[in-house]
Design a protein around this motif. Structure first.
Motif, PDB file in Angstrom:
ATOM      1  N   UNK A 178      26.873  -5.601  33.848  1.00 48.83           N
ATOM      2  CA  UNK A 178      27.746  -4.784  33.009  1.00 48.83           C
ATOM      3  C   UNK A 178      28.613  -3.883  33.871  1.00 48.83           C
ATOM      4  N   UNK A 179      29.688  -3.401  33.295  1.00 48.96           N
ATOM      5  CA  UNK A 179      30.528  -2.422  33.981  1.00 48.96           C
ATOM      6  C   UNK A 179      29.733  -1.132  34.160  1.00 48.96           C
ATOM      7  N   UNK A 180      30.095  -0.282  35.102  1.00 49.41           N
ATOM      8  CA  UNK A 180      29.316   0.948  35.330  1.00 49.41           C
ATOM      9  C   UNK A 180      29.131   1.809  34.088  1.00 49.41           C
ATOM     10  N   UNK A 181      30.193   1.986  33.307  1.00 51.59           N
ATOM     11  CA  UNK A 181      30.084   2.836  32.113  1.00 51.59           C
ATOM     12  C   UNK A 181      29.139   2.221  31.089  1.00 51.59           C
ATOM     13  N   UNK A 182      29.274   0.911  30.844  1.00 49.91           N
ATOM     14  CA  UNK A 182      28.405   0.235  29.879  1.00 49.91           C
ATOM     15  C   UNK A 182      26.965   0.197  30.382  1.00 49.91           C
ATOM     16  N   UNK A 183      26.775  -0.016  31.674  1.00 46.54           N
ATOM     17  CA  UNK A 183      25.428  -0.066  32.239  1.00 46.54           C
ATOM     18  C   UNK A 183      24.729   1.286  32.105  1.00 46.54           C
ATOM     19  N   UNK A 223      21.244   1.997  30.113  1.00 51.05           N
ATOM     20  CA  UNK A 223      20.099   2.619  30.773  1.00 51.05           C
ATOM     21  C   UNK A 223      19.605   3.836  29.999  1.00 51.05           C
ATOM     22  N   UNK A 224      20.514   4.541  29.338  1.00 45.46           N
ATOM     23  CA  UNK A 224      20.101   5.672  28.506  1.00 45.46           C
ATOM     24  C   UNK A 224      19.244   5.195  27.338  1.00 45.46           C
ATOM     25  N   UNK A 225      19.597   4.056  26.773  1.00 44.74           N
ATOM     26  CA  UNK A 225      18.796   3.489  25.692  1.00 44.74           C
ATOM     27  C   UNK A 225      17.448   3.006  26.216  1.00 44.74           C
ATOM     28  N   UNK A 226      17.436   2.453  27.430  1.00 45.74           N
ATOM     29  CA  UNK A 226      16.184   1.991  28.033  1.00 45.74           C
ATOM     30  C   UNK A 226      15.223   3.162  28.222  1.00 45.74           C
ATOM     31  N   UNK A 254      28.012  -2.267  19.994  1.00 46.58           N
ATOM     32  CA  UNK A 254      28.104  -3.524  20.735  1.00 46.58           C
ATOM     33  C   UNK A 254      27.085  -3.631  21.847  1.00 46.58           C
ATOM     34  N   UNK A 255      26.303  -2.566  22.076  1.00 47.42           N
ATOM     35  CA  UNK A 255      25.238  -2.557  23.073  1.00 47.42           C
ATOM     36  C   UNK A 255      23.904  -2.358  22.359  1.00 47.42           C
ATOM     37  N   UNK A 256      22.813  -3.000  22.824  1.00 47.61           N
ATOM     38  CA  UNK A 256      21.518  -2.866  22.149  1.00 47.61           C
ATOM     39  C   UNK A 256      21.082  -1.408  22.054  1.00 47.61           C
ATOM     40  N   UNK A 257      20.548  -1.033  20.903  1.00 47.77           N
ATOM     41  CA  UNK A 257      20.014   0.315  20.710  1.00 47.77           C
ATOM     42  C   UNK A 257      18.622   0.392  21.329  1.00 47.77           C
ATOM     43  N   UNK A 258      18.044   1.592  21.307  1.00 45.63           N
ATOM     44  CA  UNK A 258      16.739   1.762  21.940  1.00 45.63           C
ATOM     45  C   UNK A 258      15.669   0.942  21.234  1.00 45.63           C
ATOM     46  N   UNK A 297      17.878  -7.752  28.373  1.00 43.07           N
ATOM     47  CA  UNK A 297      18.746  -6.974  27.484  1.00 43.07           C
ATOM     48  C   UNK A 297      20.216  -7.298  27.685  1.00 43.07           C
ATOM     49  N   UNK A 298      20.602  -7.659  28.926  1.00 40.62           N
ATOM     50  CA  UNK A 298      22.008  -7.950  29.197  1.00 40.62           C
ATOM     51  C   UNK A 298      22.517  -9.149  28.393  1.00 40.62           C
ATOM     52  N   UNK A 299      21.595 -10.056  28.022  1.00 39.48           N
ATOM     53  CA  UNK A 299      22.010 -11.240  27.261  1.00 39.48           C
ATOM     54  C   UNK A 299      22.445 -10.887  25.850  1.00 39.48           C
TER      55      UNK A 299
END
Length: 733
Positions: free
Chosen positions: A553-558, A562-565, A611-615, A628-630
């Motif tokens: 993922x791009x740095x911002x999306x990653x 990670x915050x959700x992780x 558009x990104x998985x929630x926690x 999770x990236x998939x």
């Protein structure tokens, strides 16, 4: 009366009078009766009026009516929806009065619109029967602003009325706020409290005066020294007459302004105003007719696949559309289907507007897609721009549009893109919300209300939304109703049907404003090519920076993932047997949420919204050992980001630009001739002026890796990773 039709009385040739309470009455003229049906189009409505009034040239007239039990404000009929609303509003009325009013031209579009009361716009009031001296035009401007609740068609009409009002009352003012959604001005007199504020509410498409002080405490100045009669104002007053009489002399201009407006100008002031008017009338249009067609061909020759179109009109107006192939390709292959629509003033050429369509890349940064240069921001120009944009896009897909909804965009976007979704720009909505707050509230209460508004915007479920609305209602029922009236499905994540994926506003206004030099008067060609140079540099810089990324993922999306992780470690995950496939799970925190990994959905709806998985989804992935990236949207991947900037914008030779230093290595250093300098601004310059005696230095290039910005001695790339010569052309492009 049958359902879906009303009896209308056409009033023509009379005049309005207004009493002390603002109530308007119509007298004189002639009247004709006709039926108006709800299924008529606006064109059919005009045709029927023309037939009823003996083939009247209907394009020269405006159509107005009063709402039931309201004779203070005239409502315009200018499109199909306006006509339908009028029929619905008067469905229970025995008769409806429609006022057919003569257009005067754009200067006096406010023959009714400025104040709701028709204003005499002819240059001079005729001499009375007793031979008394004729009245000056500015005398009629004393009542052009009537008070709180007065409606205008837009900020430009309000500013024009304010200028007339200031001239008539002989005071100076300055703008505190001045943009497309709000205008605030105050008197410049010492310790004078006079102030006026007007803004446009999303719930109502009218620009209305919200606040105005009762009186001035400053002393009025003499008309002779009135600074409001600026060169540009003089140009705006005489421009139409100069078009009809090219030999209009400065001395005649000064005499006419003295007789018609009571303003004393010397010869040089009149001459400068005439020069500006000539430039506005002829320079831009001549360029549009002569240079822009050539420039369009040069754009398409040097950047194959690009779209460049210019349309010229007889009234010195033009529309110039540009979409570079690199921008179109990047939007189609790397950006989410999200477009922001905004208008930017082409400083210092304030008579031009840039209508811009921008998207966002995987990092959430602005990505310009297309833009057009027009004489003004209007509904017609937006419609033309949207049509050009639609024909330029390489592939058809459902697009979500974000804008402030002004100048007919709520109607024009679905008309051109029928399958699209259209939402509010959140920054614009929040500013409008702040305008609705009570003045008596302390700062802490105001801040709390704004935070609750933001929570309502970002609420993902209806229950969360309703909770925040009720908290607002506990403080102000009026404020809560205002939010509900402006259709939450256009701005709240809980109801919005489009795909914003966490992007709610665009910074394109400030971005383009920073790109355009303010110390030079640029032609349209120079303006567009300056933007092209900035786009070329932006694409190269972002492409090069992404080559260093190693994550999926791009740095911002990653970082967001990670915050959700980090929040998912304490959640309890329980499989369910309801689907029989092991794809549905219950996740417990403060509440129970259901995650379906097959449909990429969670009952908290944050996965769908961002558009990104929630926690909750991340907790399921950890339980099932999945990646999770998939399950992230492709638009947030590094691969898509690189596709966004994979194609370069090429230079366009033979274009004259002001002297600039380009850091983009793909363009050879060059010094361009300098255009005409504008007047130096007050205060210390932000940048030192370019010294023509200093040559522009060539960019440093490494002889080992062929990169730019360093030399062989400071090169950090190992020899085995140095780029082969065959790839050099890709780096340069």
């Amino acid at each position: 009366m049958g359902k879906g039709q009303i009896v209308a009385v056409l009033q023509l040739g009379g005049e309005f009078t207004t009493d002390a309470d603002g109530h308007m009455s119509y007298s004189g003229g002639e009247a004709h009766a006709m039926l108006v049906k709800s299924d008529w189009t606006f064109d059919a409505f005009k045709h029927e009026i023309s037939s009823t009034l003996n083939n009247l040239k209907i394009d020269q007239f405006l159509f107005k009516y009063f709402l039931p039990k309201n004779n203070k404000t005239l409502i315009s009929i200018s499109n199909d929806k306006d006509l339908l609303r009028m029929v619905e509003f008067h469905a229970e009325s025995e008769t409806t009065y429609i006022y057919v009013m003569k257009k005067v031209d754009n200067r006096a579009k406010g023959v009714v619109a400025d104040s709701g009361t028709p204003v005499e716009t002819t240059a001079v009031v005729p001499t009375t029967e007793d031979g008394s001296k004729r009245q000056k035009v500015c005398a009629t401007w004393k009542n052009v602003i009537t008070g709180v609740g007065q409606v205008f068609e837009g900020p430009k009409d309000f500013r024009d009325a304010l200028h007339k009002y200031a001239i008539a009352h002989r005071f100076h003012y300055r703008f505190v706020k001045n943009d497309s959604s709000r205008v605030t001005a105050e008197c410049t007199g010492e310790d004078c409290p006079w102030r006026i504020h007007a803004s446009k509410s999303p719930a109502k498409q009218d620009f209305m005066i919200k606040k105005i002080s009762e009186s001035h405490t400053c002393e009025s100045e003499t008309v002779k020294s009135h600074r409001l009669a600026s060169q540009r104002w003089v140009a705006s007053v005489i421009k139409e007459k100069l078009r009809d009489s090219p030999n209009y002399r400065p001395r005649d201009i000064a005499n006419d302004l003295q007789q018609e407006y009571g303003l004393c100008l010397n010869y040089s002031q009149a001459w400068r105003g005439r020069s500006i008017a000539q430039k506005q009338l002829y320079s831009s249009h001549d360029e549009a007719c002569n240079q822009l067609p050539w420039f369009c061909e040069r754009i398409k020759e040097t950047n194959p696949g690009s779209v460049a179109t210019v349309v010229t009109m007889e009234d010195s107006k033009f529309c110039f559309f540009v979409a570079f192939h690199a921008s179109l390709h990047g939007f189609e292959h790397g950006c989410r289907p999200l477009i922001f629509l905004d208008a930017v003033s082409a400083k210092p050429n304030k008579q031009w507007k840039l209508l811009a369509a921008t998207s966002v890349d995987g990092e959430g940064d602005v990505f310009p897609v297309a833009f057009t240069v027009v004489d003004e921001e209007s509904r017609e120009n937006w419609h033309w721009f949207l049509e050009q944009l639609k024909s330029s896009l390489l592939a058809s897909r459902d697009i979500t549009f974000i804008s402030n909804g002004e100048n007919g965009l709520w109607d024009e976007v679905p008309l051109v893109f029928p399958e699209s979704h259209h939402g509010y720009c959140v920054d614009f909505l929040i500013e409008e919300f702040k305008m609705q707050l009570e003045d008596a509230w302390i700062e802490e209460v105001r801040d709390a209300m704004v935070e609750l508004c933001k929570k309502a915007i970002y609420s993902c479920t209806a229950d969360e939304f309703n909770q925040h609305i009720e908290e607002i209602r506990s403080e102000s029922d009026k404020l809560a109703e205002w939010l509900l009236e402006i259709k939450p499905e256009r701005w709240s994540d809980a109801f919005f049907k489009g795909s914003r994926h966490g992007q709610y506003s665009s910074n394109i206004y400030n971005t383009i404003a920073d790109w355009i030099p303010t110390r030079y008067e640029l032609s349209v060609v120079q303006l567009v090519d300056t933007i092209r140079c900035k786009l070329m540099e932006l694409m190269y810089t972002r492409r090069e920076s992404s080559n260093e990324w190693t994550e999926v993922l791009t740095p911002a999306a990653n970082q967001k993932l990670q915050e959700e992780v980090s929040k998912s470690h304490t959640l309890n995950v329980t499989p369910t047997e309801s689907d029989g496939q092991g794809s549905v799970f219950k996740v417990c925190d403060d509440s129970v949420n259901v995650v379906n990994i097959d449909t990429c959905d969670c009952t908290c709806r944050k996965w769908h919204v961002s558009g990104l998985p929630c926690m909750h989804a991340v907790a399921v992935f950890e339980r099932t050992g999945q990646y999770a990236y998939d399950y992230c949207l492709k638009y947030f991947t590094t691969e898509c980001y690189r596709l966004t900037y994979s194609i370069s914008i090429n230079p366009i030779p033979d274009v004259i630009l002001p002297p600039v230093t380009l850091t983009n290595p793909s363009q050879s250093p060059a010094t361009y001739p300098c255009p005409i300098r504008t007047r130096r601004r007050v205060g210390r310059p932000k940048e030192k002026p370019a010294d023509p005696r200093i040559t522009i230095k060539r960019a440093v290039r490494c002889s080992r890796c062929k990169g730019y910005g360093h030399n062989k001695a400071t090169c950090k790339i190992p020899i085995t990773e140095a780029l082969p010569l065959a790839e050099l052309s890709d780096v340069q492009n």
